[in-house]
Enzyme design. Sequence first.
Site, PDB file in Angstrom:
ATOM      1  N   HIS A 135      -5.725  -2.605  -3.238  1.00 51.01           N
ATOM      2  CA  HIS A 135      -5.076  -2.191  -3.825  1.00 51.01           C
ATOM      3  C   HIS A 135      -4.631  -2.638  -4.695  1.00 51.01           C
ATOM      4  O   HIS A 135      -4.001  -1.955  -6.438  1.00 51.01           O
ATOM      5  CB  HIS A 135      -4.074  -1.126  -3.083  1.00 51.01           C
ATOM      6  N   LYS A 158     -11.590   0.916  -2.203  1.00 53.64           N
ATOM      7  CA  LYS A 158     -10.724   1.844  -2.551  1.00 53.64           C
ATOM      8  C   LYS A 158     -11.750   1.914  -4.566  1.00 53.64           C
ATOM      9  O   LYS A 158     -12.482   2.324  -4.913  1.00 53.64           O
ATOM     10  CB  LYS A 158      -9.554   1.110  -2.729  1.00 53.64           C
ATOM     11  N   SER A 172       0.646  -1.168  -0.290  1.00 54.14           N
ATOM     12  CA  SER A 172       0.077   0.138  -0.385  1.00 54.14           C
ATOM     13  C   SER A 172       1.258   1.013   0.139  1.00 54.14           C
ATOM     14  O   SER A 172       0.472   2.195  -0.594  1.00 54.14           O
ATOM     15  CB  SER A 172      -1.254  -0.098   1.012  1.00 54.14           C
TER      16      SER A 172
HETATM   17  C1  PLP Z   1      -6.847   0.257   3.246  1.00 53.02           C
HETATM   18  C2  PLP Z   1      -6.291  -1.244   3.463  1.00 53.02           C
HETATM   19  C3  PLP Z   1      -7.172  -1.862   4.455  1.00 53.02           C
HETATM   20  C4  PLP Z   1      -8.006  -1.948   5.429  1.00 53.02           C
HETATM   21  O1  PLP Z   1      -9.282  -1.846   4.329  1.00 53.02           O
HETATM   22  P1  PLP Z   1     -10.555  -0.825   4.606  1.00 53.02           P
HETATM   23  O2  PLP Z   1     -11.901  -1.147   3.769  1.00 53.02           O
HETATM   24  O3  PLP Z   1      -9.898   0.763   4.023  1.00 53.02           O
HETATM   25  O4  PLP Z   1     -10.879  -0.915   5.530  1.00 53.02           O
HETATM   26  C5  PLP Z   1      -6.601  -3.152   4.379  1.00 53.02           C
HETATM   27  N1  PLP Z   1      -5.911  -3.872   3.793  1.00 53.02           N
HETATM   28  C6  PLP Z   1      -5.015  -2.565   2.639  1.00 53.02           C
HETATM   29  C7  PLP Z   1      -3.757  -2.790   2.088  1.00 53.02           C
HETATM   30  C8  PLP Z   1      -5.170  -1.603   2.711  1.00 53.02           C
HETATM   31  O5  PLP Z   1      -4.572  -0.402   2.124  1.00 53.02           O
END
Ligand code: PLP
Length: 382
Positions: A210, A240, A182
């Site tokens: 991602h 996302k 990330s």
């Molecule tokens: C953003 C993210 C999460 C968390 O997901 P949410 O739905 O925002 O709680 C988990 N793992 C990674 C790698 C992330 O970037």
Amino acid sequence: MNALDRFATSKLEALDTAHLRRSLVDSVREDGVWIERNGRRLLSFSCNDYLNLTHHPKVKAAAIAAIKKHGAGAGASRLITGNHPLFAELEARLARFKQTEAACVFGSGYLANAGIIPTLVGEGDLLLIDELSHSCLWAGSQLSHAQVQTFRHNDLTHAEELLTRSRGDYRHALIVTDGVFSMDGDLAPLAALGALAQAHDAWLMSDDAHGLGVVANGRGSVFASGRKAPVDLQMGTLSKAIGSYGGYLCASQPVIDLIKTRARTFVYSTGLPPASAAAAIAALDIIESDAALTARPLANAQAFTRALNLPLAQSPIVPVILNDEMRALEAQQLLEREGFLVTAIRPPTVPKGTARLRLAFTAAHPEAEIARLASVIRERIL
Ligand SMILES: *Cc1c(COP(=O)(O)O)cnc(C)c1O
């Protein structure tokens, strides 16, 4: 001042001194890329809305229709009365897209990881985790009480060493990693990790937060090598590229059945609002039918890395590492004066000494603005 307030105040002062205090800024997102902050309109390179679907008319219409039909909230945990029919539809869609037997939707990606890992491993089990894995994979690992061992980032040799040395001492073994990292944007070698897991009687879980929607025609990092890597547990988020909210796990039917009866963050947390599930289904319709759209965030990231002679982007995330926290904050301010929103990322989100600008490219970023951003960074920051 009472002792609690004294404690909070002194912690905050220490964070201020180290330039590590975080604060909230009201941000009004006008569409997928433009944002209003402090009275200014900025082009955002900090949203994870890779396909700009948060504001897509079909996605918004689906959410509104679901609210009209099912109400604003789920009303209870899914195991009680919160299991509106949109969940079954969304889970079937996710499983089909990820080529697994079944899927389970959670309240968020964070909740998914905090629930999945402790359901599958515990005391007497071994858990191997990539050192750069996301915070919620660490949270799930710690909650599990398994023996946690860290392997160096994307270092298969190190992971193999740890398995060779320790696997025999434990009942089960689970390897967990981000599929797309990330804060760095690079990909995990999932095909090779899958082979390693199989050779050592271990299970593999990847976090595709991602990757979904933007890697391998939108199917995600498990498909990055051109065919499906042997990953037992494909976890991800709806928050996302999907543009909605929620988390998911795609896996075999028995694993999903176990998760739905035992994962604490599933059992003891209210179901996702109907609007979030409906929006996610509408977003999957778009992702599965528009290959040109899903290719664009990576193409934009690669145009940027080419302009700056950085290693070619592997995902829509590109780090510009500046090391020092103050330097990263000053770079953020300079870019804001130029009309760009690029947030500085500091420890503990990234390792000490690697403060950075983290850029997230989306489908709708104008080419000319990407070029201008690259030239401002080249001439005035690097
Ligand atoms: C953003 C993210 C999460 C968390 O997901 P949410 O739905 O925002 O709680 C988990 N793992 C990674 C790698 C992330 O970037």
